[in-house]
Design a protein around this motif. Structure first.
Motif: not given
Length: 468
Positions: A282-284, A288-296
């Motif tokens: 629910d939170a993700i 205002n939430a974003d899941l970032v899957t591109s590597p750092i």
């Protein structure tokens, strides 16, 4: 937790002891971790000493501050605090002429008949070396070194990691943040579990009727051991299939198909430690939430640059990147019989017979040591079984049956070979990169049934020990 337990059990036998604590208070990992949303994913009533139950828990799974308060209270009530030397990090243990010489960083030196290492594993932060992290102009810290002076409300917050800590942080911080970015390297399976509250009537009943509380603990214990503990050691078990079904149904609650795809792991359920949460998905999914899957790629003064070229502007960056779980008593230097250094013995990975004894290190015992049972069940109970086993070995010293005791090399290697063979049937070797695995890809945990653990620690087989 285990050190408090050891001190109490030694006192019960009339044995004087000194407790050495590197920190300024008790609580172990519950002292080190104070981040928002911190809670235990094991049922609170089961996560207590059998001799010091707590009828006052507010819910099925307790908050971190309440767990620490419980351990503080037990340490006070059972006289552990007065035996404890705080801010006393042990730097060296050396076995000489039948006893252990101990040295602390603060200059203290002492000599002891035996040593119990109750040092735990979740207290050495794993801090990845991201390029440019020193240039970040905002606040940056590890989740186990939380800076409570840093403002969070209305800020742009980034969290690196997707384990249990990151899931709890997401639940706690998404409602407070202007923007919340979760940087995911590996998706996690999430097992839902509602944190059922206990009413004042429930607490009153547990106070009045301790057997009612014990009945609840037996029920909570049985549900976990008959389900999860069986599932992880047998990849073909119906118990694992049932847990997989629940996790997949939970994942289906993510409405956006693209987000759901990115949250879907590419490995079997429970290969990594399960995240226990009914609130993370629910939170993700909040706006205002974003899941970032591109590597750092690197850290820059204003945020995190990912491999796709995007710059994620941040005010606060949290490293929820776990712990170095193979340290155990290290970095303390431990030198056993004939100058044998524990660092050399453990050069290829930590080993111990039944997790409690290392050959050629007489009268030196570990609690929650290498290859102990780990997972989503009570390490308090695990430690209790181990301390009762260790106390039987210490009783032999006190009774004059022997003055030195340690596992034989043959017993440890036989146990380790059998443990590694059993690992081949576990879910941990089905194809994931997990902190459960050592550098050789072998699960660094108990790979047998939990019932076998209870049986093995009921009484020492003295033929597996060298006594002098």
């Amino acid at each position: 937790m285990a050190g408090i337990l050891a001190a109490i059990k030694l006192r019960d036998r009339g044995i004087e002891c000194d407790v050495f604590e590197k920190g300024d208070g008790v609580g172990g990992t519950w002292r080190e971790n104070t981040y928002p949303g911190l809670a235990c994913d094991v049922a609170a009533h089961w996560y207590t000493y059998s001799f010091a139950r707590n009828p006052e828990w507010d819910s099925l799974m307790a908050e971190g501050k309440d767990i620490r308060a419980y351990f503080q209270r037990v340490a006070h009530d059972f006289g552990v605090l007065e035996r404890t030397r705080f801010n006393s990090e042990v730097t060296e243990l050396r076995y000489r002429e039948g006893a252990w010489d101990l040295a602390c960083a603060n200059g203290y030196e002492g000599r002891y008949d035996f040593v119990i290492a109750a040092t735990g594993v979740l207290h050495h932060p794993n801090i990845p070396q991201f390029e440019g992290i020193e240039t970040f102009k905002g606040a940056v810290f590890h989740s186990a070194r939380w800076d409570h002076d840093v403002a969070l409300d209305g800020k742009r917050i980034g969290v690196i990691g997707t384990g249990s800590t990151a899931a709890q942080l997401a639940t706690a911080l998404v409602p407070r943040a202007k923007r919340f970015d979760l940087f995911q390297r590996t998706a996690q399976w999430v097992l839902p579990r509602d944190n059922v509250p206990y009413s004042e009537e429930d607490k009153a009943r547990f106070r009045k009727d301790p057997e009612a509380l014990e009945a609840l603990i037996r029920e909570l214990r049985a549900k976990t051991l008959e389900g999860f503990a069986t599932a992880v050691i047998d990849v073909d078990s119906p118990e694992l299939a049932a847990i997989e079904q629940i996790c997949r149904e939970n994942l289906d609650t993510v409405k956006d198909p693209e987000l759901r795809r990115r949250l879907t792991p590419d490995y079997r359920v429970a290969c990594k430690r399960l995240v226990i949460s009914s609130t993370f998905y629910d939170a993700i999914q909040q706006p205002n939430a974003d899941l970032v899957t591109s590597p750092i790629r690197r850290i820059e003064p204003t945020g995190v640059r990912t491999a796709d070229g995007a710059l994620h502007d941040l005010d606060v960056l949290v490293l929820a990147t776990g712990f170095l779980v193979d340290r155990f008593i290290r970095p303390t230097r431990v030198v056993g019989r004939d100058g044998i250094d524990l660092d050399d013995v453990w050069a290829d990975g930590p080993l111990a017979y039944l997790s409690v004894s290392v050959p050629n290190f007489p009268n030196f015992f570990l609690l929650n040591g290498p290859n102990s049972p780990i997972g989503n069940f009570s390490l308090v109970e695990v430690a209790q079984h181990q301390i009762e086993y260790i106390m039987q070995l210490i009783d032999g010293i006190r009774c004059g049956e022997y003055s030195e005791v340690s596992a034989t090399p043959e017993a440890m290697h036989t146990f380790e070979a059998e443990r590694c063979e059993a690992a081949r049937k576990t879910v941990w070797v089905t194809g994931c990169d997990s902190w459960y695995l050592d550098k050789n890809g072998v699960p660094a945990s108990w790979t047998f049934s939990y019932d076998r653990f209870v049986e093995e620690t009921a009484a020492p087989r003295m033929e597996d020990f060298e006594v002098r």
